[in-house]
Design a protein around this motif. Sequence first.
Motif, short mmCIF file in Angstrom:
data_model
loop_
_atom_site.label_atom_id
_atom_site.label_comp_id
_atom_site.label_asym_id
_atom_site.label_seq_id
_atom_site.Cartn_x
_atom_site.Cartn_y
_atom_site.Cartn_z
N ARG A 82 89.57 67.62 -3.87
CA ARG A 82 88.64 66.75 -4.61
C ARG A 82 88.58 65.36 -3.96
N ILE A 83 89.73 64.81 -3.64
CA ILE A 83 89.76 63.49 -2.99
C ILE A 83 89.10 63.57 -1.62
N PHE A 84 89.44 64.60 -0.86
CA PHE A 84 88.85 64.77 0.47
C PHE A 84 87.34 64.88 0.39
N LEU A 139 84.55 62.19 4.65
CA LEU A 139 85.11 62.13 5.99
C LEU A 139 85.26 63.55 6.53
N SER A 140 85.35 63.67 7.85
CA SER A 140 85.67 64.96 8.45
C SER A 140 87.15 65.25 8.20
N LYS A 175 96.75 58.94 -3.17
CA LYS A 175 96.45 58.19 -4.39
C LYS A 175 95.78 56.86 -4.05
N GLU A 176 96.19 56.25 -2.96
CA GLU A 176 95.57 55.01 -2.50
C GLU A 176 94.10 55.25 -2.14
N ILE A 177 93.83 56.32 -1.43
CA ILE A 177 92.46 56.67 -1.06
C ILE A 177 91.64 56.95 -2.31
#
Length: 66
Positions: free
Chosen positions: A8-10, A15-16, A50-52
């Motif tokens: 989900r974050i990715f 981003l690739s 978590k930072e991302i």
Amino acid sequence: MNESEIRRIFERSNLSQADFAERIGKSTRTFQHYLKGETTPNSRVISKLKEIETELKEDRTKNTSY
């Protein structure tokens, strides 16, 4: 953090896989293992994820506050 949370974050990052892996300090192959649930990220990588996630939430809030 499980593979669905990582995915989900990715996906929200746009981003690739290679760029995202670099951002968390891992190889593309290791990142792919995270996405498949074959490997569990260590605490340092989880902190980076978590930072991302926080950055993405902040960016979304900035973009919708007009």
